[in-house]
Design a protein around this motif. Structure first.
Motif, PDB file in Angstrom:
ATOM      1  N   ASP A   1       0.749  -1.046   0.043  1.00 62.33           N
ATOM      2  CA  ASP A   1      -0.102  -0.062  -0.191  1.00 62.33           C
ATOM      3  C   ASP A   1       1.023   1.251  -0.136  1.00 62.33           C
ATOM      4  OD1 ASP A   1      -2.415  -1.168   0.185  1.00 62.33           O
ATOM      5  OD2 ASP A   1      -2.644  -1.419   2.180  1.00 62.33           O
ATOM      6  N   VAL A   2       2.250   1.579   0.796  1.00 67.10           N
ATOM      7  CA  VAL A   2       2.685   2.297   0.709  1.00 67.10           C
ATOM      8  C   VAL A   2       3.879   2.965  -0.738  1.00 67.10           C
ATOM      9  CG1 VAL A   2       4.624   3.423   1.836  1.00 67.10           C
ATOM     10  CG2 VAL A   2       3.494   2.360   3.097  1.00 67.10           C
ATOM     11  N   TRP A   3       4.121   0.826  -1.249  1.00 72.36           N
ATOM     12  CA  TRP A   3       4.595   1.819  -2.693  1.00 72.36           C
ATOM     13  C   TRP A   3       4.621   1.922  -3.688  1.00 72.36           C
ATOM     14  CZ3 TRP A   3       9.871   1.992  -3.904  1.00 72.36           C
ATOM     15  CH2 TRP A   3      10.197   1.443  -5.124  1.00 72.36           C
ATOM     16  N   GLN A   4       3.223   0.939  -3.773  1.00 71.60           N
ATOM     17  CA  GLN A   4       2.288   0.718  -4.757  1.00 71.60           C
ATOM     18  C   GLN A   4       2.760   0.394  -6.181  1.00 71.60           C
ATOM     19  OE1 GLN A   4      -1.355   2.011  -4.857  1.00 71.60           O
ATOM     20  NE2 GLN A   4      -0.967   1.669  -2.501  1.00 71.60           N
TER      21      GLN A   4
ATOM     22  N   ARG B   1       2.175 -22.904   1.211  1.00 69.76           N
ATOM     23  CA  ARG B   1       2.432 -22.112   1.504  1.00 69.76           C
ATOM     24  C   ARG B   1       2.694 -21.048   0.451  1.00 69.76           C
ATOM     25  NH1 ARG B   1       3.076 -21.567   7.431  1.00 69.76           N
ATOM     26  NH2 ARG B   1       4.034 -19.265   7.097  1.00 69.76           N
ATOM     27  N   PHE B   2       4.056 -21.301  -0.045  1.00 68.76           N
ATOM     28  CA  PHE B   2       4.049 -20.297  -1.237  1.00 68.76           C
ATOM     29  C   PHE B   2       2.643 -20.273  -2.322  1.00 68.76           C
ATOM     30  CE2 PHE B   2       7.917 -19.713  -0.382  1.00 68.76           C
ATOM     31  CZ  PHE B   2       8.454 -18.810  -0.564  1.00 68.76           C
ATOM     32  N   GLU B   3       1.900 -21.219  -2.260  1.00 66.77           N
ATOM     33  CA  GLU B   3       0.943 -21.271  -3.269  1.00 66.77           C
ATOM     34  C   GLU B   3      -0.088 -20.903  -2.745  1.00 66.77           C
ATOM     35  OE1 GLU B   3      -2.397 -24.405  -5.373  1.00 66.77           O
ATOM     36  OE2 GLU B   3       0.021 -24.667  -5.715  1.00 66.77           O
ATOM     37  N   TRP B   4      -0.739 -20.505  -1.484  1.00 73.32           N
ATOM     38  CA  TRP B   4      -1.477 -19.707   0.094  1.00 73.32           C
ATOM     39  C   TRP B   4      -1.027 -18.321  -0.566  1.00 73.32           C
ATOM     40  CZ3 TRP B   4      -2.372 -15.707   3.204  1.00 73.32           C
ATOM     41  CH2 TRP B   4      -3.491 -15.853   4.008  1.00 73.32           C
ATOM     42  N   MET B   5       0.488 -17.587  -0.549  1.00 78.47           N
ATOM     43  CA  MET B   5       0.661 -16.499  -0.808  1.00 78.47           C
ATOM     44  C   MET B   5       0.271 -16.479  -1.627  1.00 78.47           C
ATOM     45  SD  MET B   5       1.351 -15.248   1.990  1.00 78.47           S
ATOM     46  CE  MET B   5       2.394 -13.601   1.976  1.00 78.47           C
ATOM     47  N   SER B   6       0.453 -16.916  -3.029  1.00 79.72           N
ATOM     48  CA  SER B   6       0.316 -16.128  -4.539  1.00 79.72           C
ATOM     49  C   SER B   6      -1.026 -16.288  -4.815  1.00 79.72           C
ATOM     50  CB  SER B   6       1.109 -17.600  -5.361  1.00 79.72           C
ATOM     51  OG  SER B   6       1.215 -17.252  -6.577  1.00 79.72           O
ATOM     52  N   ARG B   7      -2.077 -16.428  -4.066  1.00 76.17           N
ATOM     53  CA  ARG B   7      -3.004 -17.176  -4.429  1.00 76.17           C
ATOM     54  C   ARG B   7      -4.162 -15.494  -3.949  1.00 76.17           C
ATOM     55  NH1 ARG B   7      -6.769 -22.827  -3.844  1.00 76.17           N
ATOM     56  NH2 ARG B   7      -5.393 -24.114  -5.143  1.00 76.17           N
ATOM     57  N   ASN B   8      -3.120 -15.823  -2.253  1.00 74.84           N
ATOM     58  CA  ASN B   8      -3.783 -14.099  -1.959  1.00 74.84           C
ATOM     59  C   ASN B   8      -3.652 -12.765  -1.916  1.00 74.84           C
ATOM     60  OD1 ASN B   8      -6.409 -15.675   0.047  1.00 74.84           O
ATOM     61  ND2 ASN B   8      -4.630 -17.605  -0.099  1.00 74.84           N
ATOM     62  N   LEU B   9      -2.550 -13.001  -2.252  1.00 73.77           N
ATOM     63  CA  LEU B   9      -1.554 -11.986  -2.169  1.00 73.77           C
ATOM     64  C   LEU B   9      -2.431 -10.605  -3.834  1.00 73.77           C
ATOM     65  CD1 LEU B   9       2.383 -12.393  -2.787  1.00 73.77           C
ATOM     66  CD2 LEU B   9       0.846 -10.992  -1.018  1.00 73.77           C
ATOM     67  N   SER B  10      -2.988  -9.848  -3.334  1.00 72.70           N
ATOM     68  CA  SER B  10      -3.353  -8.689  -3.967  1.00 72.70           C
ATOM     69  C   SER B  10      -1.937  -7.747  -4.733  1.00 72.70           C
ATOM     70  CB  SER B  10      -4.048  -7.173  -3.501  1.00 72.70           C
ATOM     71  OG  SER B  10      -3.535  -6.261  -3.052  1.00 72.70           O
ATOM     72  N   ARG B  11      -2.776  -7.564  -6.075  1.00 72.19           N
ATOM     73  CA  ARG B  11      -2.024  -6.589  -7.606  1.00 72.19           C
ATOM     74  C   ARG B  11      -0.220  -8.233  -7.872  1.00 72.19           C
ATOM     75  NH1 ARG B  11      -1.529  -1.824  -3.551  1.00 72.19           N
ATOM     76  NH2 ARG B  11      -1.994  -3.726  -1.693  1.00 72.19           N
ATOM     77  N   ARG B  12      -0.797  -9.047  -7.887  1.00 75.25           N
ATOM     78  CA  ARG B  12      -0.060 -10.631  -8.056  1.00 75.25           C
ATOM     79  C   ARG B  12       0.974  -9.929  -9.691  1.00 75.25           C
ATOM     80  NH1 ARG B  12       3.658 -12.914  -8.423  1.00 75.25           N
ATOM     81  NH2 ARG B  12       4.398 -15.013  -7.804  1.00 75.25           N
ATOM     82  N   GLU B  13       0.053  -9.805  -9.848  1.00 75.20           N
ATOM     83  CA  GLU B  13       1.725  -9.092 -11.738  1.00 75.20           C
ATOM     84  C   GLU B  13       2.302  -8.489 -11.408  1.00 75.20           C
ATOM     85  OE1 GLU B  13      -2.687  -6.714 -11.745  1.00 75.20           O
ATOM     86  OE2 GLU B  13      -2.022  -8.483 -10.685  1.00 75.20           O
ATOM     87  N   HIS B  14       1.882  -7.574 -10.177  1.00 71.12           N
ATOM     88  CA  HIS B  14       2.966  -6.748 -10.012  1.00 71.12           C
ATOM     89  C   HIS B  14       4.206  -6.870  -9.163  1.00 71.12           C
ATOM     90  CE1 HIS B  14       1.090  -4.386 -12.834  1.00 71.12           C
ATOM     91  NE2 HIS B  14      -0.165  -4.013 -11.908  1.00 71.12           N
ATOM     92  N   ILE B  15       4.111  -7.898  -8.552  1.00 73.26           N
ATOM     93  CA  ILE B  15       5.005  -8.812  -7.827  1.00 73.26           C
ATOM     94  C   ILE B  15       5.761  -9.953  -7.897  1.00 73.26           C
ATOM     95  CG2 ILE B  15       5.164 -10.449  -5.200  1.00 73.26           C
ATOM     96  CD1 ILE B  15       1.752  -8.268  -5.045  1.00 73.26           C
ATOM     97  N   CYS B  16       7.109  -9.761  -7.407  1.00 72.74           N
ATOM     98  CA  CYS B  16       8.337 -10.520  -8.013  1.00 72.74           C
ATOM     99  C   CYS B  16       8.062 -11.494  -6.433  1.00 72.74           C
ATOM    100  CB  CYS B  16       9.511 -10.108  -7.929  1.00 72.74           C
ATOM    101  SG  CYS B  16      10.872 -11.508  -8.125  1.00 72.74           S
ATOM    102  N   LEU B  17       7.590 -12.720  -6.128  1.00 71.96           N
ATOM    103  CA  LEU B  17       7.522 -13.408  -5.388  1.00 71.96           C
ATOM    104  C   LEU B  17       8.820 -14.152  -5.271  1.00 71.96           C
ATOM    105  CD1 LEU B  17       5.228 -13.846  -3.116  1.00 71.96           C
ATOM    106  CD2 LEU B  17       4.532 -16.174  -4.712  1.00 71.96           C
ATOM    107  N   SER B  18      10.102 -14.734  -4.094  1.00 70.99           N
ATOM    108  CA  SER B  18      10.915 -14.527  -4.027  1.00 70.99           C
ATOM    109  C   SER B  18      11.199 -15.513  -2.882  1.00 70.99           C
ATOM    110  CB  SER B  18      12.013 -13.775  -3.591  1.00 70.99           C
ATOM    111  OG  SER B  18      13.479 -13.839  -3.925  1.00 70.99           O
ATOM    112  N   VAL B  19      11.973 -16.514  -2.861  1.00 72.11           N
ATOM    113  CA  VAL B  19      12.064 -18.059  -2.006  1.00 72.11           C
ATOM    114  C   VAL B  19      13.101 -18.150  -1.999  1.00 72.11           C
ATOM    115  CG1 VAL B  19      12.705 -19.839  -3.955  1.00 72.11           C
ATOM    116  CG2 VAL B  19      11.833 -20.095  -2.102  1.00 72.11           C
ATOM    117  N   HIS B  20      13.271 -18.136  -0.743  1.00 74.01           N
ATOM    118  CA  HIS B  20      15.042 -18.358   0.298  1.00 74.01           C
ATOM    119  C   HIS B  20      15.116 -18.623   1.406  1.00 74.01           C
ATOM    120  CE1 HIS B  20      18.235 -14.818   1.846  1.00 74.01           C
ATOM    121  NE2 HIS B  20      18.381 -16.252   3.026  1.00 74.01           N
ATOM    122  N   PRO B  21      14.685 -20.482   0.897  1.00 79.77           N
ATOM    123  CA  PRO B  21      15.633 -21.164   1.934  1.00 79.77           C
ATOM    124  C   PRO B  21      16.063 -21.402   2.838  1.00 79.77           C
ATOM    125  CG  PRO B  21      14.535 -22.596  -0.560  1.00 79.77           C
ATOM    126  CD  PRO B  21      15.206 -21.204  -0.408  1.00 79.77           C
ATOM    127  N   HIS B  22      16.924 -21.642   3.646  1.00 83.38           N
ATOM    128  CA  HIS B  22      17.977 -22.396   4.370  1.00 83.38           C
ATOM    129  C   HIS B  22      17.478 -23.641   4.682  1.00 83.38           C
ATOM    130  CE1 HIS B  22      19.810 -18.684   5.853  1.00 83.38           C
ATOM    131  NE2 HIS B  22      19.245 -18.170   5.423  1.00 83.38           N
TER     132      HIS B  22
END
Length: 607
Positions: A239-242, A268-289
């Motif tokens: 909402d801040v970054w727009q 968890r990633f599929e749930w977040m990817s489905r529920n995030l708004s403005r998904r087409e403008h997001i790079c969803l990044s994974v950072h596993p240890h």
């Protein structure tokens, strides 16, 4: 009411009757253990202190049906997450060496440091900007916590960069809210929101128009954060970054501590990817240890579940058990026919540079890059590899193509070692567990000697005796030395009754072959003559003069090279008295090679 002891006895009697009936109906002897009779005991570990990881309610999950058909975006964090985990953090020179390697390999997003953490990281970021070390198509990233003075210092480090991203994080998991921050969900969310606003303000204030500026946010300890709260915080940041077309936001969901199975991580990633708004403008990044040892699988399944980018380190460097290994991930794609868009063609150079920069060795069993990963010691493995190479050569010849153009199909080797800059010299190595296939491979690959199968068996017993007596590995040089000593007498390595000097053939009036051999026999100069249907038969006839009776059982020959000066190899299996032995001869003339092979067998019979 039934007496419990009587009921228990009845159950035991019934089980005994059933066991007797099963034994009577059995078709064979029982196995020593079954699922019903396993004998493992409780460990005594305090398992009560740990709880099961919460599953995700997503019954219509789609990720299991997905396949990775293109490479994801990659971000290397070797210079930040990897460096901070080193006993001896990289010097500026080693940092630059690592940065140049990453650029050379083709990484386009590189996290180069934590400039607000100290002068060393700040100066390094400034050096690669001011020295023009960053290619136009590479975006550097820098990490910061959500405190104003740290954010200002971080943005200041990027002044003059062409492409740069500020990566802001704050911990969002319940244990951090309770123990570290002693704050509510709303207060923790506000840290992320305020930090985002400050990043934007200082970027506008400090960075000029020459800098294309991006933003990344990480809800640290995502793996322990409630999904609804992780979503709420990310939405507040957006909402801040727009984010909009041409103005992406990177949302990184780190497994700061790996806590679940890779499948739950994917949920968890599929749930977040489905529920995030403005998904087409997001790079969803994974950072596993890699705390559970499944970081590679977690990253791959997260990509299948909707992630766009993977963050990790070369060879899994990083805190505790390390970040996810970018080399294994990229090579896994390559082994499935997917271009990783990263250059691993000289994997040993990559490994050596990483070892120098990190001052830590890569394990010899490390996937794709370790010293031993393309090496077979087991005899059955060696035999299968040898046959695989030979089958590919036959297929290539039949199709009139190069072996390099064929689909790779060699047992036990998931990829062709040559594709990553390795040679075949170390593919087969010999120890006490090795068999004829591995030994034969060494002789064929290093010395162009393609031993007949029964001769492979004979010589492998000689090497087996050597390994049993001495232990350890037998090197290719030692195998060749043993082979020469056993089969190839020379003036420098003389042994046996006969030392061949010359051989001349002619044709008799009856059309048979006549042979005259000059040799040293039992230390005396001797001339042997004989006739027969072919040079070998004539030589066997000549040997009667020194009371040697030879019967030919098998004969194989092949050229060892092409063109003028090519050598030929001959292999002869003979019955000499009560012994059956092989002999080997090598010469530019195939007739002389066959006679030398016969001499080799005769000499071995008298050793």
């Amino acid at each position: 009411m039934t007496n419990p002891s009587i009921a228990a006895q009845n159950v035991q009697n019934a089980e005994t009757v059933q066991n007797v009936q099963n034994a009577e109906n059995s078709v064979g002897r029982p196995t020593p253990i079954t699922n019903a009779t396993r004998t493992q005991k409780p460990s005594g570990l305090p398992v009560h202190r740990y709880g099961a990881y919460e599953a995700v309610d997503i019954p219509d999950r789609t990720w299991p049906d997905n396949r990775i058909t293109v490479a994801p975006r990659w971000l290397s964090t070797d210079l930040r997450d990897g460096n901070q985990a080193l006993i001896d953090p990289m010097s500026p020179a080693r940092k630059r060496e690592m940065f140049d390697l990453l650029v050379k390999m083709g990484y386009k997003e590189i996290e180069v440091g934590f400039p607000s953490s100290g002068q060393t990281d700040f100066d390094f970021v400034r050096s690669i900007i001011e020295e023009g070390a960053i290619p136009e198509d590479v975006t550097i990233s820098v990490l910061t916590q959500a405190r104003e003075e740290l954010i200002e210092r971080t943005v200041e480090s990027l002044r003059g960069a062409h492409k740069a991203t500020v990566h802001l994080y704050n911990a969002t998991a319940p244990v951090f809210r309770r123990v570290v921050f002693r704050g509510s969900r709303e207060q923790v969310k506000q840290i992320a929101v305020d930090g985002t606003r400050l990043v934007m303000e200082y970027a506008d204030k400090i960075l000029g128009d020459e800098t294309a500026f991006g933003y990344q946010y990480s809800p640290e300890i995502f793996t322990d954060t409630e999904l609804d709260f992780a979503l709420e915080v990310c939405e507040g940041v957006m909402d801040v970054w727009q984010p909009e077309a041409g103005r992406e936001i990177i949302l990184n969901l780190p497994a700061t501590v790996e806590r679940s199975t890779p499948s739950t991580h994917a949920d968890r990633f599929e749930w977040m990817s489905r529920n995030l708004s403005r998904r087409e403008h997001i790079c969803l990044s994974v950072h596993p240890h890699n705390d559970r040892g499944t970081a590679v699988a977690a990253a791959e399944l997260a990509i299948m579940a909707g992630a766009d980018r993977i963050e990790g380190c070369l060879f899994g460097q990083g805190e505790r058990t390390g970040n996810v290994d970018l080399v294994t991930l990229g090579m896994n794609l390559f082994s499935q026919g997917v271009d990783p868009q990263i250059d691993f063609s000289q994997i040993d150079e990559v490994r050596r540079t990483a070892e120098y920069c990190n001052q830590m060795e890569v394990h010899p069993r490390h996937p794709y890059a370790g010293d031993l990963v393309y090496t077979a010691f087991s005899g059955s493995h060696q035999d299968a590899i040898k046959k695989g190479f030979e089958a590919m050569e036959v297929q290539a010849a039949e199709q009139g193509r190069s072996v390099d153009d064929l689909e790779w199909a060699v047992p036990y080797l998931p990829i062709d070692p040559k594709d990553v800059g390795r040679s075949y010299e170390a593919v087969i190595r010999v120890n006490s567990q090795s068999g004829k296939g591995g030994i034969a491979y060494v002789l064929k690959n290093d010395h162009k000697l393609d031993l007949p199968r029964r001769m492979q068996i004979e010589f492998s017993k000689i090497i087996q005796g050597k390994t049993d007596a001495e232990g350890g590995e037998v090197t290719p040089d030692a195998i060749w030395s043993a082979f020469q000593d056993e089969y190839l007498p020379t003036p420098e390595n003389a042994w046996g009754r006969i030392a061949l000097r010359s051989a001349q053939t002619s044709t008799t009036s009856e059309g048979t072959d006549a042979l005259t051999v000059e040799a040293v026999v039992d230390g005396a100069d001797t001339v042997l003559t004989g006739t027969g249907n072919g040079p070998l038969a004539a030589f066997f006839d000549a040997l009667h003069a020194i009371d040697v009776d030879v019967r030919l059982l098998d004969y194989v020959e092949h050229t060892m090279s092409e063109g003028v000066g090519a050598q030929a190899a001959a292999y002869i299996e003979c019955a000499i008295g009560d012994k059956v032995l092989w002999g080997v001869g090598i010469d530019g003339n195939i007739v002389r090679a066959s006679i030398k092979a016969a001499v080799s067998a005769v000499n071995r019979a008298s050793r």
